[in-house]
Design a protein around this motif. Structure first.
Motif, PDB file in Angstrom:
ATOM      1  N   ARG A  73       3.820  -2.591   6.604  1.00 36.78           N
ATOM      2  CA  ARG A  73       4.747  -3.516   5.938  1.00 36.78           C
ATOM      3  C   ARG A  73       4.117  -4.052   4.669  1.00 36.78           C
ATOM      4  N   GLN A  74       4.915  -4.732   3.870  1.00 37.00           N
ATOM      5  CA  GLN A  74       4.433  -5.305   2.617  1.00 37.00           C
ATOM      6  C   GLN A  74       4.599  -6.815   2.635  1.00 37.00           C
ATOM      7  N   ALA A  75       3.724  -7.492   1.900  1.00 36.29           N
ATOM      8  CA  ALA A  75       3.794  -8.948   1.786  1.00 36.29           C
ATOM      9  C   ALA A  75       3.684  -9.338   0.316  1.00 36.29           C
ATOM     10  N   CYS A  76       4.448 -10.326  -0.047  1.00 32.42           N
ATOM     11  CA  CYS A  76       4.418 -10.878  -1.399  1.00 32.42           C
ATOM     12  C   CYS A  76       3.736 -12.244  -1.299  1.00 32.42           C
ATOM     13  N   VAL A  77       2.619 -12.412  -2.014  1.00 36.12           N
ATOM     14  CA  VAL A  77       1.841 -13.650  -1.942  1.00 36.12           C
ATOM     15  C   VAL A  77       1.866 -14.329  -3.307  1.00 36.12           C
ATOM     16  N   ARG A  78       2.269 -15.583  -3.323  1.00 31.81           N
ATOM     17  CA  ARG A  78       2.265 -16.341  -4.574  1.00 31.81           C
ATOM     18  C   ARG A  78       0.824 -16.564  -5.028  1.00 31.81           C
ATOM     19  N   ILE A  79       0.544 -16.285  -6.271  1.00 25.05           N
ATOM     20  CA  ILE A  79      -0.809 -16.449  -6.810  1.00 25.05           C
ATOM     21  C   ILE A  79      -1.230 -17.918  -6.758  1.00 25.05           C
ATOM     22  N   ALA A  80      -0.286 -18.835  -6.905  1.00 24.08           N
ATOM     23  CA  ALA A  80      -0.602 -20.264  -6.846  1.00 24.08           C
ATOM     24  C   ALA A  80      -1.150 -20.668  -5.482  1.00 24.08           C
TER      25      ALA A  80
END
Length: 88
Positions: A73-80
């Motif tokens: 699966r894929q995850a999107c992580v906020r850089i902040a």
């Protein structure tokens, strides 16, 4: 009504109705973190976030988020939200 109570609590009284189109999102971009993550593209890394660590392969980096491949699966992580990174 909540809008008026919220601002009244902080000393700013507004008698106008709340208009969502007037809301502005402000996001700070950290170009050094983005550059460092871009150099790690394709590498298996540990991203320590404010909610814990995430291990995965960096697929893509944008100014505000990084896309990780986590097994199937894929995850999107906020850089902040990233505290530190470490290649594994």
């Amino acid at each position: 009504m909540y809008h008026q109570n919220y601002y009244a609590q902080y000393g700013k009284v507004s008698h106008e109705p709340f208009n969502p189109s007037q809301v502005q999102t402000i996001s700070s971009i950290d170009p050094y973190v983005v550059e460092a993550l871009c150099k790690l593209a394709g590498c298996f890394v540990l991203l320590e976030t404010t909610r814990g660590g995430i291990e995965g392969t960096i697929i893509d980096v944008k100014p505000d988020h990084v896309l990780l491949q986590l097994h199937n699966r894929q995850a999107c992580v906020r850089i902040a939200e990233i505290v530190w990174t470490m290649p594994l």
